[in-house]
Design a protein around this motif. Structure first.
Motif, mmCIF file in Angstrom:
data_model
loop_
_atom_site.group_PDB
_atom_site.id
_atom_site.type_symbol
_atom_site.label_atom_id
_atom_site.label_comp_id
_atom_site.label_asym_id
_atom_site.label_seq_id
_atom_site.Cartn_x
_atom_site.Cartn_y
_atom_site.Cartn_z
ATOM 1 N N ARG A 4 19.162 -9.327 -10.613
ATOM 2 C CA ARG A 4 19.267 -7.970 -10.074
ATOM 3 C C ARG A 4 17.916 -7.484 -9.556
ATOM 4 N NH1 ARG A 4 18.061 -3.070 -12.009
ATOM 5 N NH2 ARG A 4 19.182 -1.247 -11.161
ATOM 6 N N THR A 5 16.856 -7.730 -10.348
ATOM 7 C CA THR A 5 15.516 -7.303 -9.931
ATOM 8 C C THR A 5 15.067 -8.053 -8.691
ATOM 9 O OG1 THR A 5 14.923 -6.782 -12.222
ATOM 10 C CG2 THR A 5 13.116 -7.095 -10.661
ATOM 11 N N GLU A 6 15.329 -9.352 -8.658
ATOM 12 C CA GLU A 6 14.952 -10.140 -7.489
ATOM 13 C C GLU A 6 15.682 -9.639 -6.250
ATOM 14 O OE1 GLU A 6 14.723 -14.808 -6.017
ATOM 15 O OE2 GLU A 6 15.509 -14.312 -8.002
ATOM 16 N N GLY A 7 16.967 -9.321 -6.406
ATOM 17 C CA GLY A 7 17.725 -8.795 -5.273
ATOM 18 C C GLY A 7 17.188 -7.459 -4.802
ATOM 19 N N LEU A 8 16.781 -6.617 -5.751
ATOM 20 C CA LEU A 8 16.223 -5.310 -5.395
ATOM 21 C C LEU A 8 14.921 -5.476 -4.623
ATOM 22 C CD1 LEU A 8 16.237 -2.218 -5.647
ATOM 23 C CD2 LEU A 8 15.077 -2.469 -7.851
ATOM 24 N N LEU A 9 14.067 -6.385 -5.055
ATOM 25 C CA LEU A 9 12.799 -6.609 -4.369
ATOM 26 C C LEU A 9 13.038 -7.102 -2.944
ATOM 27 C CD1 LEU A 9 10.640 -8.232 -7.203
ATOM 28 C CD2 LEU A 9 10.406 -5.945 -6.227
ATOM 29 N N ARG A 10 13.996 -7.994 -2.775
ATOM 30 C CA ARG A 10 14.279 -8.499 -1.425
ATOM 31 C C ARG A 10 14.842 -7.402 -0.528
ATOM 32 N NH1 ARG A 10 16.535 -14.726 -1.800
ATOM 33 N NH2 ARG A 10 14.698 -15.578 -2.840
ATOM 34 N N GLU A 11 15.624 -6.510 -1.121
ATOM 35 C CA GLU A 11 16.183 -5.405 -0.344
ATOM 36 C C GLU A 11 15.099 -4.424 0.081
ATOM 37 O OE1 GLU A 11 19.096 -1.546 -1.079
ATOM 38 O OE2 GLU A 11 19.212 -3.271 -2.431
ATOM 39 N N LEU A 12 14.140 -4.182 -0.807
ATOM 40 C CA LEU A 12 13.107 -3.183 -0.533
ATOM 41 C C LEU A 12 11.965 -3.717 0.323
ATOM 42 C CD1 LEU A 12 12.831 -1.490 -4.050
ATOM 43 C CD2 LEU A 12 13.892 -0.550 -1.987
ATOM 44 N N ALA A 13 11.760 -5.036 0.325
ATOM 45 C CA ALA A 13 10.609 -5.613 1.028
ATOM 46 C C ALA A 13 10.503 -5.167 2.480
ATOM 47 C CB ALA A 13 10.651 -7.143 0.929
ATOM 48 N N PRO A 14 11.558 -5.307 3.307
ATOM 49 C CA PRO A 14 11.402 -4.894 4.707
ATOM 50 C C PRO A 14 11.221 -3.396 4.874
ATOM 51 C CG PRO A 14 13.681 -5.510 4.246
ATOM 52 C CD PRO A 14 12.874 -5.912 3.058
ATOM 53 N N ARG A 15 11.795 -2.604 3.968
ATOM 54 C CA ARG A 15 11.661 -1.151 4.089
ATOM 55 C C ARG A 15 10.229 -0.710 3.798
ATOM 56 N NH1 ARG A 15 16.476 1.056 0.444
ATOM 57 N NH2 ARG A 15 15.831 3.060 1.334
ATOM 58 N N VAL A 16 9.624 -1.325 2.785
ATOM 59 C CA VAL A 16 8.234 -0.994 2.463
ATOM 60 C C VAL A 16 7.300 -1.495 3.558
ATOM 61 C CG1 VAL A 16 6.369 -1.372 0.805
ATOM 62 C CG2 VAL A 16 8.697 -0.976 -0.013
ATOM 63 N N LEU A 17 7.545 -2.722 4.023
ATOM 64 C CA LEU A 17 6.708 -3.269 5.095
ATOM 65 C C LEU A 17 6.824 -2.423 6.354
ATOM 66 C CD1 LEU A 17 4.885 -5.368 6.365
ATOM 67 C CD2 LEU A 17 6.890 -6.828 6.719
ATOM 68 N N GLY A 18 8.036 -1.996 6.673
ATOM 69 C CA GLY A 18 8.220 -1.147 7.855
ATOM 70 C C GLY A 18 7.469 0.162 7.728
ATOM 71 N N ALA A 19 7.526 0.779 6.531
ATOM 72 C CA ALA A 19 6.837 2.056 6.323
ATOM 73 C C ALA A 19 5.331 1.903 6.494
ATOM 74 C CB ALA A 19 7.163 2.595 4.923
ATOM 75 N N LEU A 20 4.763 0.835 5.929
ATOM 76 C CA LEU A 20 3.321 0.620 6.041
ATOM 77 C C LEU A 20 2.910 0.300 7.474
ATOM 78 C CD1 LEU A 20 3.316 0.611 2.904
ATOM 79 C CD2 LEU A 20 1.642 -1.259 3.037
ATOM 80 N N THR A 21 3.664 -0.575 8.116
ATOM 81 C CA THR A 21 3.286 -0.986 9.475
ATOM 82 C C THR A 21 3.419 0.169 10.446
ATOM 83 O OG1 THR A 21 4.109 -3.200 8.951
ATOM 84 C CG2 THR A 21 3.671 -2.714 11.261
ATOM 85 N N ARG A 22 4.463 0.978 10.252
ATOM 86 C CA ARG A 22 4.636 2.133 11.135
ATOM 87 C C ARG A 22 3.475 3.109 10.973
ATOM 88 N NH1 ARG A 22 8.335 3.830 14.184
ATOM 89 N NH2 ARG A 22 9.869 2.319 13.451
ATOM 90 N N ARG A 23 2.972 3.260 9.760
ATOM 91 C CA ARG A 23 1.910 4.241 9.518
ATOM 92 C C ARG A 23 0.535 3.731 9.874
ATOM 93 N NH1 ARG A 23 1.093 8.147 4.261
ATOM 94 N NH2 ARG A 23 -0.653 9.333 5.139
ATOM 95 N N TYR A 24 0.282 2.456 9.523
ATOM 96 C CA TYR A 24 -1.082 1.955 9.660
ATOM 97 C C TYR A 24 -1.270 0.935 10.771
ATOM 98 C CZ TYR A 24 -1.250 3.937 4.959
ATOM 99 O OH TYR A 24 -1.154 4.761 3.884
ATOM 100 N N GLY A 25 -0.186 0.398 11.313
ATOM 101 C CA GLY A 25 -0.330 -0.689 12.273
ATOM 102 C C GLY A 25 -0.732 -1.962 11.542
ATOM 103 N N GLN A 26 -1.297 -2.908 12.252
ATOM 104 C CA GLN A 26 -1.804 -4.151 11.662
ATOM 105 C C GLN A 26 -0.752 -4.841 10.792
ATOM 106 O OE1 GLN A 26 -5.667 -4.853 10.618
ATOM 107 N NE2 GLN A 26 -6.576 -3.141 11.721
ATOM 108 N N PHE A 27 0.267 -5.345 11.458
ATOM 109 C CA PHE A 27 1.378 -6.007 10.780
ATOM 110 C C PHE A 27 0.904 -7.090 9.822
ATOM 111 C CE2 PHE A 27 4.160 -9.792 10.913
ATOM 112 C CZ PHE A 27 5.261 -9.291 10.220
ATOM 113 N N ASP A 28 -0.083 -7.879 10.245
ATOM 114 C CA ASP A 28 -0.527 -8.995 9.405
ATOM 115 C C ASP A 28 -1.093 -8.512 8.075
ATOM 116 O OD1 ASP A 28 -2.620 -7.833 10.787
ATOM 117 O OD2 ASP A 28 -3.775 -9.693 10.978
ATOM 118 N N ALA A 29 -1.971 -7.495 8.104
ATOM 119 C CA ALA A 29 -2.565 -6.979 6.877
ATOM 120 C C ALA A 29 -1.519 -6.285 6.005
ATOM 121 C CB ALA A 29 -3.699 -6.009 7.212
#
Length: 409
Positions: A4-29
């Motif tokens: 369940r925890t692993e599934g939750l992390l996989r579900e949240l990963a793109p949402r968190v990455l999208g939030a950071l990249t949208r705010r800060y740019g620099q997709f790689d970092a």
């Protein structure tokens, strides 16, 4: 870590990455920072429990990692470019839920990971890492290569995206068709590698199959009216429904005609059939929809003898006109053999002998062997099975093809 925890992390990963990249740019970092946050969660949550707001927790940790990265000596050369963006970073001691953007950036991330400047192999690897939340080690293991090889491949992919000047925005509508076509193809490649591993001791990689289906469900949720996305999801569900019966107790491959159909996943079949039935009634047919329809015809037959091969052959003819491909012709040859006799199928296979894309592929001699066996030419069939066994790097397929050859001795 629980499933369940692993599934939750996989579900949240793109949402968190999208939030950071949208705010800060620099997709790689940002992607590196999110990976570190996922790793921290995988070690802390099992001991401390899942936080009340796991997305905010991941965002806070990833932001801290990003800030640390920018301040590090290695990132000093980029400090001027990122200082302005990071000036307004949230306080890391705690991130309130309302500070986390609710926008779903999954589609934007998919388009970025499938950027046209990347090779298909890099697109697959980056998609699994950025949207699947898989670590470099997990991706390397999935494709049976050293982590030391996969790591640089992912790094080069991120650098190439940066060099290409990609921004975290959806491409213009005029580019959607080509980019979405690539996205669907990448998800299809991930599924295929999981359903029939190209090499190694295991025939199937259920983890990759599940990831491909999960990501395609996400895409279907975002684009519910895209017929080909729906067709791709239906194809995956219907194909994977046969997985429990594809291997025997000893791991030996069991061909479709010999499978115990009572072991097929009836829930997946019902969902896939309903999805493709509805989609083909509402959308112009595309390659994935047609392949899903073919899979549905196979699965709706109560036995191999009751398979509607005439309908399958007709669907393959339409698919071949719509999307010419040697694999489509190969599969149509089997359907033609079942409707018009093995000689007709063999004649169709002859058209592929000069196709360079099939020159070293094991499936051509494997299908030829099957049709020769049906035609009663056991000597030629035996040699074709042996040739196919030599050409595949999949150990289960090698064993199956070798055993078929032995039966004809």
């Amino acid at each position: 870590m629980t499933e369940r925890t692993e599934g939750l992390l996989r579900e949240l990963a793109p949402r968190v990455l999208g939030a950071l990249t949208r705010r800060y740019g620099q997709f790689d970092a940002c992607e590196d920072a999110v990976q570190e946050a996922l790793l921290a969660a995988s070690t802390q949550w099992p001991a401390d429990g899942v936080p009340d707001n796991p997305r905010a927790w991941l965002t806070a940790v990833a932001t801290r990692r990003l800030v640390d990265h920018v301040r590090s000596e290695a990132a000093r050369r980029r400090r001027e470019a990122t200082a302005a963006a990071l000036a307004g970073a949230p306080v890391i001691s705690g991130v309130a839920p309302e500070q986390v953007p609710e926008a779903d950036d999954t589609l934007t991330l998919l388009f970025m990971c499938c950027h046209p400047s990347l090779t298909p192999a890099s697109q697959v690897a980056l998609t699994l890492r950025a949207l699947g939340g898989l670590t470099t080690a997990q991706i390397a293991a999935a494709f049976l290569m050293p982590e030391a090889t996969m790591g640089p491949r992912i790094s080069r992919a991120k650098q190439r995206i940066k060099t290409a000047g990609a921004t975290f925005d959806l491409p213009p509508r005029s580019q959607w068709f080509d980019r979405l076509r690539v996205v669907r193809h990448v998800l299809y490649l991930i599924f295929n590698e999981g359903y029939t591993a190209s090499s190694g001791v295991d025939l199937q990689r259920p983890d990759l199959v599940a990831e491909a289906i999960r990501l395609t469900r996400l895409l279907h949720r975002i684009l519910p009216t895209d017929g080909e996305v729906a067709g791709l999801l239906a194809l995956m569900l219907l194909t994977d429904a046969r997985r429990p019966a594809r291997t025997g107790p000893d791991g030996v491959l069991v061909p479709l005609a010999e499978q115990d159909r009572t072991r097929w996943d009836t829930d997946a079949i019902k969902e896939g059939v309903a999805l493709i039935t509805r989609t083909m009634a509402e959308s112009p047919p595309g390659p994935y929809q047609l392949q899903a329809a073919i899979a549905a015809v196979h699965l709706e037959a109560s036995s191999a003898a009751e398979t509607d091969w005439a309908q399958i052959a007709a669907l393959y003819r339409i698919l071949e006109r719509l999307s010419p491909n040697p694999m489509v012709t190969l599969n149509r040859a089997v359907a033609v053999a079942m409707t018009d006799g093995p000689e007709a199928g063999l004649k169709l296979l002859d058209t592929l002998e000069t196709d360079e894309r099939m020159a070293r592929h094991h499936r051509l001699p494997a299908v030829r062997a099957h049709l020769l066996e049906l035609a009663g030419d056991t000597a030629a069939a035996r040699e074709a099975y042996r040739l196919a066994a030599k050409r595949t790097a999949s150990i289960p397929e090698q064993r199956y093809l070798t055993e078929r050859a032995k039966r004809l001795t």
